[in-house]
Write a protein that holds these residues in place. Sequence first.
Motif, mmCIF file in Angstrom:
data_model
loop_
_atom_site.group_PDB
_atom_site.id
_atom_site.type_symbol
_atom_site.label_atom_id
_atom_site.label_comp_id
_atom_site.label_asym_id
_atom_site.label_seq_id
_atom_site.Cartn_x
_atom_site.Cartn_y
_atom_site.Cartn_z
ATOM 1 N N SER A 173 1.232 -1.018 -0.203
ATOM 2 C CA SER A 173 -0.027 -0.250 0.340
ATOM 3 C C SER A 173 0.752 1.386 0.411
ATOM 4 N N LEU A 174 0.972 2.216 -0.714
ATOM 5 C CA LEU A 174 0.757 3.045 -0.456
ATOM 6 C C LEU A 174 1.286 4.051 0.743
ATOM 7 N N ASN A 175 0.274 4.693 1.234
ATOM 8 C CA ASN A 175 0.160 4.579 2.899
ATOM 9 C C ASN A 175 -1.375 5.330 2.961
ATOM 10 N N SER A 176 -1.261 5.884 4.371
ATOM 11 C CA SER A 176 -2.250 5.470 5.185
ATOM 12 C C SER A 176 -3.249 7.433 4.363
ATOM 13 N N ASP B 89 -6.058 6.087 -7.625
ATOM 14 C CA ASP B 89 -5.355 6.145 -8.645
ATOM 15 C C ASP B 89 -3.942 4.507 -8.585
ATOM 16 N N GLN B 90 -3.128 4.949 -7.870
ATOM 17 C CA GLN B 90 -1.718 4.555 -8.126
ATOM 18 C C GLN B 90 -1.775 3.006 -7.047
ATOM 19 N N GLU B 91 -2.678 3.407 -6.006
ATOM 20 C CA GLU B 91 -2.885 2.707 -4.753
ATOM 21 C C GLU B 91 -4.107 0.875 -5.402
ATOM 22 N N CYS C 35 -12.151 9.201 4.460
ATOM 23 C CA CYS C 35 -11.330 9.186 3.524
ATOM 24 C C CYS C 35 -10.341 8.648 2.660
ATOM 25 N N PHE C 36 -9.731 9.040 2.134
ATOM 26 C CA PHE C 36 -9.295 8.673 0.618
ATOM 27 C C PHE C 36 -8.284 7.001 0.482
ATOM 28 N N TYR C 37 -7.984 7.137 1.544
ATOM 29 C CA TYR C 37 -7.662 5.608 2.032
ATOM 30 C C TYR C 37 -8.335 4.611 2.018
ATOM 31 N N GLY C 38 -9.437 4.307 3.048
ATOM 32 C CA GLY C 38 -10.460 4.231 3.289
ATOM 33 C C GLY C 38 -11.069 3.556 2.096
ATOM 34 N N GLU C 39 -11.596 4.363 1.290
ATOM 35 C CA GLU C 39 -12.036 4.660 -0.205
ATOM 36 C C GLU C 39 -11.419 3.523 -1.011
ATOM 37 N N ALA C 40 -10.064 3.766 -1.219
ATOM 38 C CA ALA C 40 -8.923 2.628 -1.929
ATOM 39 C C ALA C 40 -9.029 1.785 -1.603
ATOM 40 N N LYS C 41 -9.618 1.463 -0.363
ATOM 41 C CA LYS C 41 -9.459 -0.224 -0.069
ATOM 42 C C LYS C 41 -10.180 -0.720 -0.187
ATOM 43 N N ARG D 244 -12.134 0.030 -2.751
ATOM 44 C CA ARG D 244 -12.709 -0.322 -4.241
ATOM 45 C C ARG D 244 -11.659 -1.386 -4.835
ATOM 46 N N CYS D 245 -10.253 -1.384 -3.897
ATOM 47 C CA CYS D 245 -9.894 -2.984 -4.088
ATOM 48 C C CYS D 245 -10.727 -3.798 -3.327
ATOM 49 N N GLU D 246 -11.070 -3.868 -2.526
ATOM 50 C CA GLU D 246 -12.236 -5.219 -1.898
ATOM 51 C C GLU D 246 -12.949 -5.450 -3.251
ATOM 52 N N GLU D 247 -13.596 -4.695 -4.407
ATOM 53 C CA GLU D 247 -14.093 -4.744 -4.705
ATOM 54 C C GLU D 247 -13.765 -5.050 -6.373
ATOM 55 N N LEU D 248 -12.547 -5.432 -6.709
ATOM 56 C CA LEU D 248 -11.532 -6.044 -7.454
ATOM 57 C C LEU D 248 -11.556 -7.000 -7.160
ATOM 58 N N ILE D 249 -10.870 -7.262 -6.340
ATOM 59 C CA ILE D 249 -11.172 -8.666 -5.749
ATOM 60 C C ILE D 249 -11.382 -9.849 -5.678
#
Length: 294
Positions: A64-67, A75-77, A125-131, A133-138
Amino acid sequence: MNIAVTGATGSIGRELIPFIKSLGHDVYIISSSIPSDGKFTFSYEDIKNNNICITVDIIIHLASLNSNLDLDSMDQELQITEDILSSLPGLKCKKLIFFSSAKVYGDNSMSDIIFDENSELQPSCFYGEAKKRCEELISMQSVNSVSSVIFRLPPFLSKSSSSNLGKLMYFSKLGIPLPIFRTKLKNQRSFISLNNIKAAMKILLDNPLRINDVTIYNLADESFISLTSLLKISGKGRIFTLPKIFSTLILRIPFLRNIFIKLYGNFALDNSKIKQEMGVKLTSTSESMITLSS
């Protein structure tokens, strides 16, 4: 088994990789910061170009990039997770363990909500939103016969002092007097300690058939703990309580209120699902902290 790990240089990865090796597994590192040797360490370019000529049984995705993500880095995350998912066919890998975040539920608040795996996802927060979306991809990969376990983790407790909480614990350990505010908040907080991560991982690696379909677990220490109790355990007990009027005044100032709630707000996770379904025995934060401080 052959285990591939991303995020090897992170606070969890640095501790988890030696543990996985101690269980008798071969570990292959996928990293953006460690030079590729073409044997046990590979870059993300290697996986994009199918330059890894091994079969992987399980990928543990910690990277992960950071919290403190901003909008531009979301997008990078997501790209990191997309790269890992796209590498699965070339590695002939059908099993993934993803370390997500409890931030998908939201953040500290003054409410008494205890989040379980069925709670509504409302990242603030953006970190929570990124995670999220990652869960959705998985989860979408399940149609390609990829089985996954997703761990939603609260803040990780380690000897590092890089986070705000870590700095408070560090100052407390030095014996520096710290003020604690008297407040009506229960201050129920969930954390995750390394020993409990290891306990859950050992069960999965000893029984890989448990990684079936897409399963989500809250992985958190047993029971909740307050900031005051945490500092008393991690430090030398030099804590003094300020009169209630100070917290009352702070809560009236929006900027200070946000900081106050981050420190003293509630954020509790229900970990009953992982205990029931995986049979993992979790220790409390207090027990884990005593071990960590020794």
